[in-house]
Design an enzyme around this catalytic site. Structure first.
Site, short mmCIF file in Angstrom:
data_model
loop_
_atom_site.label_atom_id
_atom_site.label_comp_id
_atom_site.label_asym_id
_atom_site.label_seq_id
_atom_site.Cartn_x
_atom_site.Cartn_y
_atom_site.Cartn_z
CG ASP A 111 -1.85 1.20 1.24
OD1 ASP A 111 -1.72 2.06 0.34
OD2 ASP A 111 -2.67 1.30 2.16
CB ALA A 139 0.64 6.31 -10.12
CG ASP A 184 1.66 13.92 -20.41
OD1 ASP A 184 1.38 13.14 -19.48
OD2 ASP A 184 0.79 14.42 -21.15
CE1 TYR A 189 -0.91 11.25 -11.68
CE2 TYR A 189 -0.65 12.76 -13.52
CZ TYR A 189 -0.56 11.49 -13.00
OH TYR A 189 -0.11 10.46 -13.78
CE LYS A 231 3.49 9.52 -11.85
NZ LYS A 231 3.44 8.08 -11.47
N1 LIG Z 1 -3.41 7.07 -17.32
C1 LIG Z 1 -2.76 8.03 -17.96
O1 LIG Z 1 -3.28 8.68 -18.87
C2 LIG Z 1 -1.32 8.32 -17.62
C3 LIG Z 1 -0.67 9.37 -18.29
C4 LIG Z 1 0.66 9.64 -17.97
C5 LIG Z 1 1.33 8.87 -17.04
N2 LIG Z 1 0.66 7.87 -16.40
C6 LIG Z 1 1.40 7.08 -15.41
O2 LIG Z 1 1.47 5.76 -15.90
C7 LIG Z 1 1.50 4.83 -14.80
C8 LIG Z 1 0.44 3.77 -15.00
O3 LIG Z 1 -0.81 4.42 -15.05
P1 LIG Z 1 -2.17 3.61 -15.30
O4 LIG Z 1 -2.92 4.38 -16.32
O5 LIG Z 1 -1.88 2.17 -15.48
O6 LIG Z 1 -2.87 3.87 -13.89
P2 LIG Z 1 -4.24 3.25 -13.34
O7 LIG Z 1 -4.92 2.45 -14.37
O8 LIG Z 1 -4.96 4.38 -12.68
O9 LIG Z 1 -3.71 2.25 -12.23
C9 LIG Z 1 -3.08 2.72 -11.09
C10 LIG Z 1 -2.74 1.53 -10.23
O10 LIG Z 1 -2.12 2.03 -9.05
C11 LIG Z 1 -2.71 1.36 -7.93
N3 LIG Z 1 -2.67 2.22 -6.76
C12 LIG Z 1 -3.22 3.43 -6.58
N4 LIG Z 1 -3.00 3.85 -5.32
C13 LIG Z 1 -2.27 2.88 -4.72
C14 LIG Z 1 -1.74 2.71 -3.42
N5 LIG Z 1 -1.89 3.64 -2.49
N6 LIG Z 1 -1.05 1.58 -3.15
C15 LIG Z 1 -0.88 0.63 -4.08
N7 LIG Z 1 -1.38 0.71 -5.32
C16 LIG Z 1 -2.06 1.82 -5.63
C17 LIG Z 1 -4.16 1.13 -8.35
O11 LIG Z 1 -4.68 0.15 -7.52
P3 LIG Z 1 -6.26 -0.11 -7.40
O12 LIG Z 1 -6.62 -0.87 -8.65
O13 LIG Z 1 -6.40 -0.88 -6.15
O14 LIG Z 1 -6.89 1.27 -7.34
C18 LIG Z 1 -3.96 0.69 -9.79
O15 LIG Z 1 -3.60 -0.66 -9.84
C19 LIG Z 1 1.32 5.69 -13.54
O16 LIG Z 1 2.58 5.99 -13.01
C20 LIG Z 1 0.71 6.98 -14.06
O17 LIG Z 1 1.01 8.08 -13.22
C21 LIG Z 1 -0.63 7.56 -16.67
#
Ligand SMILES: NC(=O)c1ccc[n+]([C@@H]2O[C@H](COP(=O)([O-])OP(=O)(O)OC[C@H]3O[C@@H](n4cnc5c(N)ncnc54)[C@H](OP(=O)(O)O)[C@@H]3O)[C@@H](O)[C@H]2O)c1
Length: 293
Positions: free
Chosen positions: A40, A64, A106, A129, A133
């Protein structure tokens, strides 16, 4: 003994896509996926003891706090998850001679650029956010000099909450949709990023040297409006899509106007190829249609 790759965020878009492909690498690596229940990240003081138990050789930190608008209010949760826990992972890796690769965004840039951001481009996040990051990136730099940050943008997948799935749902429900046309970026199919991350770890395992920061997205530059119209056309839908300015769609967190990143370093250092966004979007939509999601 095979090197162990810990993937955090098992149920997120990127973690889920990684889990779909790791069977192909079972001869090279052992994978350990964690959910929030096992690790966590709102509890930074527990991160190092969890890592002592898992004993990873590589950490792909895909977890994240990603709720961009909610982060303006829930600052502490964003900070602990995206910064302090990442700092703890970095410190653990440094102390144990292991490698952290953490995904960033980004949104560390101010959005005022006019040409693709290089990895050297100054950062200046516009929203909380992005700040959380960015702080995670700084803590990696301070605690784990060989740590690697991979920034990505506009992530979507067949799994989870994302623009593509939201557009498909709304386009089936409505005759008309307004989508912002003055935010410019590059989409990233999480399945492509998952593959790129494995290739990065394979390169490191083979002794290749890495830079501290990389950028990864699909190739091509579009607005959210362009993306929405392509989603509609590829899915064979007929909903009318209207371009609107960001000022007509106010959100609690500011969004960058321009967030295109120069991804050439991953190509030159690790031979990772960038797929055109249209090709990857087509693959995702085809998969969604096959599985009726
Ligand atoms: N999505 C975008 O458009 C985007 C754009 C730029 C960069 N990113 C980066 O890319 C990476 C992957 O993003 P994604 O889109 O795959 O994100 P996502 O679908 O929102 O998934 C986030 C994951 O993080 C877990 N999480 C959140 N809080 C947590 C905590 N306190 N402890 C442990 N796990 C936790 C969530 O768990 P639960 O399932 O239990 O909630 C989920 O598995 C991240 O670093 C994000 O910042 C994403």
């Amino acid at each position: 003994m095979l090197p162990v790759i810990l993937v955090t965020g098992k149920n997120g878009q990127l973690g889920w896509e990684l889990e779909q492909i790791v069977h192909a690498y079972a001869q090279q690596f052992r994978f350990h996926f964690t959910t929030r229940a096992e690790l966590d990240l709102t509890q930074p003081d527990q991160v190092q003891s969890a890592l002592d138990t898992i004993q990873p050789d590589y950490i792909l930190n895909c977890a994240a706090y990603t709720a961009v608008d909610k982060a303006e209010q829930e600052q502490e949760a964003a900070l602990k998850t995206n910064a302090h826990s990442v700092g703890e992972m970095a410190a653990w890796c440094e102390r144990n001679g292991k490698q952290l690769i953490s995904i960033s965004t980004d949104y560390v840039f101010d959005g005022k650029g006019t040409a693709p951001y290089t990895v050297q481009h100054p950062t200046d996040p516009l929203n909380y956010y992005g700040y959380s990051k960015w702080l995670g990136e700084q803590l990696i730099k301070e605690n784990h000099p060989k740590g690697i940050v991979v920034r990505t943008s506009w992530v979507y997948s067949t799994h989870g909450n994302n623009f593509v799935r939201t557009m498909l749902r709304l386009m089936k429900e409505r005759n008309e949709l307004n989508v912002v046309a003055d935010q410019i970026g590059s989409p990233t199919y999480a399945a492509d990023l998952a593959q790129a991350l494995i290739q990065l770890v394979q390169g490191l395992q083979a002794g290749k040297k890495a830079q501290p920061v990389y950028h990864y997205s699909n190739s091509g530059v579009i607005s959210w409006f362009d993306f929405a119209t392509a989603i509609r056309d590829m899915a064979g839908l007929t909903c009318q899509v209207n371009p609107i300015p960001s000022s007509a769609y106010p959100t609690p967190a500011k969004r960058p106007g321009y967030s295109v990143m120069d991804c050439s370093d991953l190509v030159s250092d690790f031979g990772i190829q960038l797929k055109p966004w249209q090709k990857s979007l087509g693959t995702c939509i085809q998969q969604l249609q096959q599985t009726h999601v």
